[in-house]
Each structure stands twice: as C-alpha cells, then as structure tokens.
Design a protein around this motif. Structure first.
Motif, short mmCIF file in Angstrom:
data_model
loop_
_atom_site.label_atom_id
_atom_site.label_comp_id
_atom_site.label_asym_id
_atom_site.label_seq_id
_atom_site.Cartn_x
_atom_site.Cartn_y
_atom_site.Cartn_z
N GLY A 20 0.80 -1.22 0.00
CA GLY A 20 0.00 0.00 0.00
C GLY A 20 0.83 1.26 0.00
O GLY A 20 2.06 1.24 0.02
N ILE A 21 0.13 2.38 0.02
CA ILE A 21 0.79 3.68 -0.04
C ILE A 21 1.58 3.96 1.23
O ILE A 21 2.66 4.57 1.17
CB ILE A 21 -0.24 4.81 -0.34
CG1 ILE A 21 0.46 6.13 -0.62
CG2 ILE A 21 -1.21 4.97 0.82
CD1 ILE A 21 1.17 6.17 -1.93
N ARG A 22 1.10 3.50 2.38
CA ARG A 22 1.83 3.71 3.63
C ARG A 22 3.16 2.98 3.61
O ARG A 22 4.18 3.52 4.03
CB ARG A 22 1.01 3.27 4.83
CG ARG A 22 -0.10 4.24 5.16
CD ARG A 22 -0.71 3.93 6.49
NE ARG A 22 -1.24 2.57 6.52
CZ ARG A 22 -1.79 2.00 7.57
NH1 ARG A 22 -1.91 2.68 8.68
NH2 ARG A 22 -2.24 0.78 7.51
N LEU A 25 5.55 4.83 1.21
CA LEU A 25 6.10 6.04 1.81
C LEU A 25 7.13 5.72 2.90
O LEU A 25 8.17 6.37 3.01
CB LEU A 25 4.99 6.91 2.38
CG LEU A 25 4.09 7.58 1.35
CD1 LEU A 25 2.94 8.32 2.05
CD2 LEU A 25 4.89 8.54 0.49
N PHE A 26 6.85 4.69 3.69
CA PHE A 26 7.78 4.28 4.73
C PHE A 26 9.09 3.79 4.13
O PHE A 26 10.18 4.12 4.61
CB PHE A 26 7.15 3.19 5.61
CG PHE A 26 8.02 2.74 6.74
CD1 PHE A 26 8.25 3.58 7.81
CD2 PHE A 26 8.60 1.49 6.72
CE1 PHE A 26 9.05 3.18 8.87
CE2 PHE A 26 9.41 1.08 7.77
CZ PHE A 26 9.63 1.93 8.84
N THR A 27 9.01 3.02 3.04
CA THR A 27 10.21 2.51 2.37
C THR A 27 11.02 3.65 1.77
O THR A 27 12.25 3.67 1.88
CB THR A 27 9.81 1.50 1.28
OG1 THR A 27 9.03 0.46 1.87
CG2 THR A 27 11.02 0.91 0.61
N VAL A 28 10.35 4.62 1.15
CA VAL A 28 11.05 5.77 0.58
C VAL A 28 11.71 6.58 1.70
O VAL A 28 12.86 7.01 1.57
CB VAL A 28 10.08 6.64 -0.25
CG1 VAL A 28 10.70 7.97 -0.62
CG2 VAL A 28 9.62 5.89 -1.49
N PHE A 29 11.01 6.76 2.80
CA PHE A 29 11.56 7.48 3.95
C PHE A 29 12.81 6.79 4.49
O PHE A 29 13.83 7.44 4.74
CB PHE A 29 10.50 7.61 5.04
CG PHE A 29 10.98 8.26 6.29
CD1 PHE A 29 11.22 9.62 6.34
CD2 PHE A 29 11.22 7.51 7.43
CE1 PHE A 29 11.67 10.23 7.49
CE2 PHE A 29 11.67 8.10 8.59
CZ PHE A 29 11.90 9.47 8.62
N LEU A 30 12.76 5.47 4.64
CA LEU A 30 13.92 4.73 5.11
C LEU A 30 15.09 4.83 4.13
O LEU A 30 16.24 4.97 4.54
CB LEU A 30 13.57 3.26 5.34
CG LEU A 30 12.88 2.93 6.65
CD1 LEU A 30 12.61 1.43 6.74
CD2 LEU A 30 13.70 3.38 7.83
N ALA A 31 14.80 4.75 2.84
CA ALA A 31 15.86 4.86 1.84
C ALA A 31 16.53 6.22 1.91
O ALA A 31 17.77 6.32 1.82
CB ALA A 31 15.27 4.61 0.44
#
Length: 60
Positions: A20-22, A25-31
């Motif tokens: 999902g979108i959450r 976004l969490f994966t992009v934030f961690l990256a």
C-alpha cells in the motif's frame, strides 16, 4: 460434534496483502534516511579512521 461451514470465503478474496501507499512512503523514507546517513559518514571520513593533520599527528 463441531459443525463447520466449509463454504465460507475470506472477505479479502484470498488475495495476498498488497504493498500500500503507507508501506511505499515508509520505504522511501527509510531509503532517504540511509542515503543521508551514508553520505554523512563519507563526508566526515568515517571509514578512514583518525584525521591526519598537517604536522603528521593523528586525531581530531
């Protein structure tokens, strides 16, 4: 004897959970955080050990 209904289906249709979108976004934030950390470590010469001064001494 326990009666079970064998014709019941999963409300989600038995599909595997989607990404999902959450989670995206969490994966992009961690990256971004890991990229920033790596960039900061390289900029501060983390992998080179102590800093060598002009007079030849090693330290901060």
């Amino acid at each position: 004897m326990m009666a079970t209904d064998l014709n019941t289906t999963d409300p989600a249709g038995g599909k595997p959970p989607s990404f999902g979108i959450r989670e995206l976004l969490f994966t992009v934030f961690l990256a971004i955080i890991f990229f920033w950390l790596g960039h900061s470590m390289v900029r501060h010469r983390f992998f080179q050990g102590g800093r060598v001064h002009r007079n030849g001494s090693v330290g901060q």
